[in-house]
Design a protein around this motif. Structure first.
Motif, PDB file in Angstrom:
ATOM      1  N   VAL A  58       0.853  -1.185   0.000  1.00  0.00           N
ATOM      2  CA  VAL A  58       0.000   0.000   0.000  1.00  0.00           C
ATOM      3  C   VAL A  58       0.891   1.237   0.000  1.00  0.00           C
ATOM      4  O   VAL A  58       1.849   1.319   0.766  1.00  0.00           O
ATOM      5  N   SER A  59       0.561   2.188  -0.877  1.00  0.00           N
ATOM      6  CA  SER A  59       1.289   3.448  -0.911  1.00  0.00           C
ATOM      7  C   SER A  59       0.282   4.570  -1.148  1.00  0.00           C
ATOM      8  O   SER A  59      -0.677   4.405  -1.900  1.00  0.00           O
ATOM      9  N   GLN A  60       0.519   5.703  -0.503  1.00  0.00           N
ATOM     10  CA  GLN A  60      -0.393   6.838  -0.622  1.00  0.00           C
ATOM     11  C   GLN A  60       0.362   8.081  -1.061  1.00  0.00           C
ATOM     12  O   GLN A  60       1.539   8.254  -0.747  1.00  0.00           O
ATOM     13  N   ILE A  61      -0.366   8.938  -1.757  1.00  0.00           N
ATOM     14  CA  ILE A  61       0.193  10.212  -2.188  1.00  0.00           C
ATOM     15  C   ILE A  61      -0.899  11.269  -2.114  1.00  0.00           C
ATOM     16  O   ILE A  61      -2.051  11.019  -2.469  1.00  0.00           O
ATOM     17  N   SER A  62      -0.521  12.422  -1.643  1.00  0.00           N
ATOM     18  CA  SER A  62      -1.436  13.547  -1.527  1.00  0.00           C
ATOM     19  C   SER A  62      -1.481  14.287  -2.863  1.00  0.00           C
ATOM     20  O   SER A  62      -0.448  14.483  -3.503  1.00  0.00           O
ATOM     21  N   ILE A  63      -2.687  14.686  -3.285  1.00  0.00           N
ATOM     22  CA  ILE A  63      -2.834  15.470  -4.517  1.00  0.00           C
ATOM     23  C   ILE A  63      -3.669  16.712  -4.230  1.00  0.00           C
ATOM     24  O   ILE A  63      -4.550  16.699  -3.375  1.00  0.00           O
ATOM     25  N   LYS A  64      -3.361  17.777  -4.935  1.00  0.00           N
ATOM     26  CA  LYS A  64      -4.137  19.006  -4.820  1.00  0.00           C
ATOM     27  C   LYS A  64      -5.288  19.005  -5.829  1.00  0.00           C
ATOM     28  O   LYS A  64      -6.208  19.791  -5.722  1.00  0.00           O
ATOM     29  N   SER A  65      -5.208  18.105  -6.796  1.00  0.00           N
ATOM     30  CA  SER A  65      -6.231  17.999  -7.828  1.00  0.00           C
ATOM     31  C   SER A  65      -7.562  17.569  -7.241  1.00  0.00           C
ATOM     32  O   SER A  65      -7.632  17.059  -6.127  1.00  0.00           O
ATOM     33  N   ASP A  66      -8.594  17.737  -8.015  1.00  0.00           N
ATOM     34  CA  ASP A  66      -9.941  17.325  -7.643  1.00  0.00           C
ATOM     35  C   ASP A  66      -9.983  15.800  -7.520  1.00  0.00           C
ATOM     36  O   ASP A  66      -9.829  15.083  -8.508  1.00  0.00           O
ATOM     37  N   GLY A  67     -10.182  15.291  -6.309  1.00  0.00           N
ATOM     38  CA  GLY A  67     -10.212  13.849  -6.069  1.00  0.00           C
ATOM     39  C   GLY A  67     -11.333  13.145  -6.810  1.00  0.00           C
ATOM     40  O   GLY A  67     -11.173  12.015  -7.270  1.00  0.00           O
ATOM     41  N   ASN A  68     -12.477  13.812  -6.950  1.00  0.00           N
ATOM     42  CA  ASN A  68     -13.586  13.221  -7.700  1.00  0.00           C
ATOM     43  C   ASN A  68     -13.213  13.048  -9.165  1.00  0.00           C
ATOM     44  O   ASN A  68     -13.493  12.020  -9.772  1.00  0.00           O
ATOM     45  N   ALA A  69     -12.568  14.054  -9.745  1.00  0.00           N
ATOM     46  CA  ALA A  69     -12.144  13.975 -11.141  1.00  0.00           C
ATOM     47  C   ALA A  69     -11.057  12.909 -11.313  1.00  0.00           C
ATOM     48  O   ALA A  69     -11.024  12.206 -12.323  1.00  0.00           O
ATOM     49  N   PHE A  70     -10.183  12.773 -10.328  1.00  0.00           N
ATOM     50  CA  PHE A  70      -9.146  11.740 -10.387  1.00  0.00           C
ATOM     51  C   PHE A  70      -9.805  10.354 -10.431  1.00  0.00           C
ATOM     52  O   PHE A  70      -9.442   9.504 -11.249  1.00  0.00           O
ATOM     53  N   HIS A  71     -10.779  10.127  -9.576  1.00  0.00           N
ATOM     54  CA  HIS A  71     -11.505   8.851  -9.568  1.00  0.00           C
ATOM     55  C   HIS A  71     -12.184   8.619 -10.914  1.00  0.00           C
ATOM     56  O   HIS A  71     -12.134   7.523 -11.468  1.00  0.00           O
ATOM     57  N   GLU A  72     -12.831   9.653 -11.434  1.00  0.00           N
ATOM     58  CA  GLU A  72     -13.515   9.520 -12.724  1.00  0.00           C
ATOM     59  C   GLU A  72     -12.539   9.197 -13.845  1.00  0.00           C
ATOM     60  O   GLU A  72     -12.877   8.457 -14.772  1.00  0.00           O
ATOM     61  N   LEU A  73     -11.326   9.731 -13.767  1.00  0.00           N
ATOM     62  CA  LEU A  73     -10.305   9.413 -14.764  1.00  0.00           C
ATOM     63  C   LEU A  73     -10.016   7.916 -14.761  1.00  0.00           C
ATOM     64  O   LEU A  73      -9.978   7.274 -15.813  1.00  0.00           O
ATOM     65  N   PHE A  74      -9.822   7.330 -13.597  1.00  0.00           N
ATOM     66  CA  PHE A  74      -9.512   5.904 -13.515  1.00  0.00           C
ATOM     67  C   PHE A  74     -10.731   5.023 -13.759  1.00  0.00           C
ATOM     68  O   PHE A  74     -10.584   3.880 -14.166  1.00  0.00           O
ATOM     69  N   ARG A  75     -11.918   5.551 -13.562  1.00  0.00           N
ATOM     70  CA  ARG A  75     -13.112   4.737 -13.811  1.00  0.00           C
ATOM     71  C   ARG A  75     -13.582   4.855 -15.262  1.00  0.00           C
ATOM     72  O   ARG A  75     -13.693   3.856 -15.955  1.00  0.00           O
ATOM     73  N   TYR A  76     -13.863   6.062 -15.718  1.00  0.00           N
ATOM     74  CA  TYR A  76     -14.504   6.250 -17.016  1.00  0.00           C
ATOM     75  C   TYR A  76     -13.562   6.660 -18.146  1.00  0.00           C
ATOM     76  O   TYR A  76     -13.900   6.506 -19.312  1.00  0.00           O
ATOM     77  N   ASN A  77     -12.426   7.236 -17.823  1.00  0.00           N
ATOM     78  CA  ASN A  77     -11.541   7.790 -18.850  1.00  0.00           C
ATOM     79  C   ASN A  77     -10.132   7.217 -18.783  1.00  0.00           C
ATOM     80  O   ASN A  77      -9.160   7.921 -19.046  1.00  0.00           O
ATOM     81  N   THR A  78     -10.055   5.954 -18.452  1.00  0.00           N
ATOM     82  CA  THR A  78      -8.765   5.287 -18.292  1.00  0.00           C
ATOM     83  C   THR A  78      -7.898   5.452 -19.539  1.00  0.00           C
ATOM     84  O   THR A  78      -6.683   5.617 -19.448  1.00  0.00           O
ATOM     85  N   HIS A  79      -8.530   5.426 -20.702  1.00  0.00           N
ATOM     86  CA  HIS A  79      -7.807   5.552 -21.967  1.00  0.00           C
ATOM     87  C   HIS A  79      -7.084   6.893 -22.118  1.00  0.00           C
ATOM     88  O   HIS A  79      -6.145   7.006 -22.898  1.00  0.00           O
ATOM     89  N   LYS A  80      -7.462   7.904 -21.361  1.00  0.00           N
ATOM     90  CA  LYS A  80      -6.816   9.215 -21.445  1.00  0.00           C
ATOM     91  C   LYS A  80      -5.498   9.282 -20.675  1.00  0.00           C
ATOM     92  O   LYS A  80      -4.731  10.229 -20.836  1.00  0.00           O
ATOM     93  N   ILE A  81      -5.226   8.278 -19.839  1.00  0.00           N
ATOM     94  CA  ILE A  81      -3.991   8.275 -19.050  1.00  0.00           C
ATOM     95  C   ILE A  81      -2.756   8.256 -19.947  1.00  0.00           C
ATOM     96  O   ILE A  81      -1.755   8.889 -19.644  1.00  0.00           O
ATOM     97  N   SER A  82      -2.850   7.585 -21.096  1.00  0.00           N
ATOM     98  CA  SER A  82      -1.697   7.522 -22.001  1.00  0.00           C
ATOM     99  C   SER A  82      -1.346   8.899 -22.573  1.00  0.00           C
ATOM    100  O   SER A  82      -0.182   9.160 -22.876  1.00  0.00           O
ATOM    101  N   ALA A  83      -2.315   9.788 -22.701  1.00  0.00           N
ATOM    102  CA  ALA A  83      -2.025  11.144 -23.180  1.00  0.00           C
ATOM    103  C   ALA A  83      -1.361  11.977 -22.087  1.00  0.00           C
ATOM    104  O   ALA A  83      -0.616  12.912 -22.380  1.00  0.00           O
ATOM    105  N   ILE A  84      -1.607  11.638 -20.837  1.00  0.00           N
ATOM    106  CA  ILE A  84      -1.047  12.384 -19.710  1.00  0.00           C
ATOM    107  C   ILE A  84       0.397  11.979 -19.444  1.00  0.00           C
ATOM    108  O   ILE A  84       1.238  12.819 -19.156  1.00  0.00           O
ATOM    109  N   CYS A  85       0.681  10.689 -19.541  1.00  0.00           N
ATOM    110  CA  CYS A  85       2.051  10.206 -19.259  1.00  0.00           C
ATOM    111  C   CYS A  85       2.447   9.123 -20.272  1.00  0.00           C
ATOM    112  O   CYS A  85       2.587   7.953 -19.902  1.00  0.00           O
ATOM    113  N   PRO A  86       2.625   9.514 -21.541  1.00  0.00           N
ATOM    114  CA  PRO A  86       2.902   8.529 -22.596  1.00  0.00           C
ATOM    115  C   PRO A  86       4.219   7.773 -22.431  1.00  0.00           C
ATOM    116  O   PRO A  86       4.354   6.676 -22.968  1.00  0.00           O
ATOM    117  N   GLU A  87       5.155   8.323 -21.676  1.00  0.00           N
ATOM    118  CA  GLU A  87       6.419   7.602 -21.467  1.00  0.00           C
ATOM    119  C   GLU A  87       6.243   6.449 -20.475  1.00  0.00           C
ATOM    120  O   GLU A  87       7.062   5.538 -20.430  1.00  0.00           O
TER     121      GLU A  87
END
Length: 155
Positions: free
Chosen positions: A8-37
């Motif tokens: 288990v590892s945790q990290i604090s973010i200033k970003s909107d936590g709800n939007a972060f969850h939605e990214l991993f739930r509904y928009n997983t395919h967009k992660i490659s545009a954020i960190c393509p390397e």
């Protein structure tokens, strides 16, 4: 040392936590545009984005090598803002009998940061297989990239 484990590892973010969850739930395919390397491509093989039972294929770089993982969305908990991915195929299955990745977000008040927790539950094929610390690190680094790119910072 046992063959089964949980990291288990945790990290604090200033970003909107709800939007972060939605990214991993509904928009997983967009992660490659954020960190393509780190994540080359995320494809939906079967089902619908965000639905339990959907199968997602990840093409990513791990320890300097291109890898592939086939995952099924095993569980979604909107109250806990959690998504559980169960790895069912790909490179990780060469070293692990079972491998689950759980990403959850504890959202805070507007003045406070949210907390992203990465949990990996696994069973190794044998005692020579290392614990998957580097996979957890990869998740933390993807989280940092999302934060750095201000993809989810509220207006």
């Amino acid at each position: 040392m046992g063959l089964s484990g949980k990291l288990v590892s945790q990290i604090s973010i200033k970003s909107d936590g709800n939007a972060f969850h939605e990214l991993f739930r509904y928009n997983t395919h967009k992660i490659s545009a954020i960190c393509p390397e780190k994540v080359e491509k995320v494809e939906l093989e079967r089902g619908q984005w965000g639905s339990v039972g959907s199968v997602i294929n990840w093409h990513f770089t791990h320890d300097g090598k291109k890898k592939f993982a086939k995952e099924i969305v095993e569980a979604v908990d909107e109250k806990k803002k959690s998504v559980t991915f169960n790895v069912i195929g790909g490179d990780l299955m060469e070293a692990y009998k079972t491998f689950k990745i759980i990403v959850d977000v504890q959202t805070k008040c507007e003045q406070e940061d949210s907390l992203v927790t990465w949990t990996v539950v696994y069973e190794k094929m044998n005692a020579a297989v290392p614990d998957p610390h580097s996979i957890v690190d990869l998740g933390i680094n993807v989280t940092k990239d999302i934060e750095r790119n201000h993809m989810l910072v509220p207006n």
